[in-house]
Design a protein around this motif. Sequence first.
Motif, PDB file in Angstrom:
ATOM      1  N   ARG A  51       0.833  -1.208   0.000  1.00 23.19           N
ATOM      2  CA  ARG A  51       0.000   0.000   0.000  1.00 23.19           C
ATOM      3  C   ARG A  51       0.864   1.252   0.000  1.00 23.19           C
ATOM      4  O   ARG A  51       0.560   2.232  -0.686  1.00 23.19           O
ATOM      5  CB  ARG A  51      -0.919   0.005   1.218  1.00 23.19           C
ATOM      6  CG  ARG A  51      -2.069  -0.923   1.110  1.00 23.19           C
ATOM      7  CD  ARG A  51      -2.956  -0.800   2.315  1.00 23.19           C
ATOM      8  NE  ARG A  51      -3.969  -1.834   2.301  1.00 23.19           N
ATOM      9  CZ  ARG A  51      -4.651  -2.205   3.349  1.00 23.19           C
ATOM     10  NH1 ARG A  51      -4.429  -1.637   4.513  1.00 23.19           N
ATOM     11  NH2 ARG A  51      -5.553  -3.153   3.255  1.00 23.19           N
ATOM     12  N   LEU A  55       1.011   4.016  -2.859  1.00 23.29           N
ATOM     13  CA  LEU A  55       0.730   5.402  -2.517  1.00 23.29           C
ATOM     14  C   LEU A  55       1.850   6.321  -2.991  1.00 23.29           C
ATOM     15  O   LEU A  55       1.589   7.379  -3.581  1.00 23.29           O
ATOM     16  CB  LEU A  55       0.533   5.540  -1.007  1.00 23.29           C
ATOM     17  CG  LEU A  55       0.256   6.943  -0.481  1.00 23.29           C
ATOM     18  CD1 LEU A  55      -1.110   7.405  -0.966  1.00 23.29           C
ATOM     19  CD2 LEU A  55       0.322   6.971   1.023  1.00 23.29           C
ATOM     20  N   GLY A 101      -1.855   4.455  -8.559  1.00 20.77           N
ATOM     21  CA  GLY A 101      -1.866   3.746  -7.280  1.00 20.77           C
ATOM     22  C   GLY A 101      -2.801   2.547  -7.284  1.00 20.77           C
ATOM     23  O   GLY A 101      -2.437   1.458  -6.815  1.00 20.77           O
TER      24      GLY A 101
END
Length: 116
Positions: A51, A55, A101
């Motif tokens: 993640r 990001l 993303g």
Amino acid sequence: MSGLSIGTVYFSALEFFGVWLYLLVALAAGWVILAILALRAAPPADRGKPRFIALLAGIAAALLTALLLPLWTDASFRHIAVLADYVALIGGAVGIGTAVGVALLPVLWLAGRTRS
């Protein structure tokens, strides 16, 4: 009054994207397959790292888009003088960053999975 049909959407998209439409459709189909594989597979032990990388990639893509979008449209920063131009530029950059993303997250989840 004409309705919005599949044919109208197809020919409008073909007019807008040109030959790139077929590549974009293939890319989207590949991403959907990867997303399904990532969601069906066991999640990686460390969900935070993929993640975080997704990001960071999204933020980097958004910043690069904000800097390069005026150049891609044959404009310069002196042409961006109205608040609506800034809002459109920021909106496009946020959209590209979010897309990058979201597109990277299933790939990173699959890459972070332990092999058995």
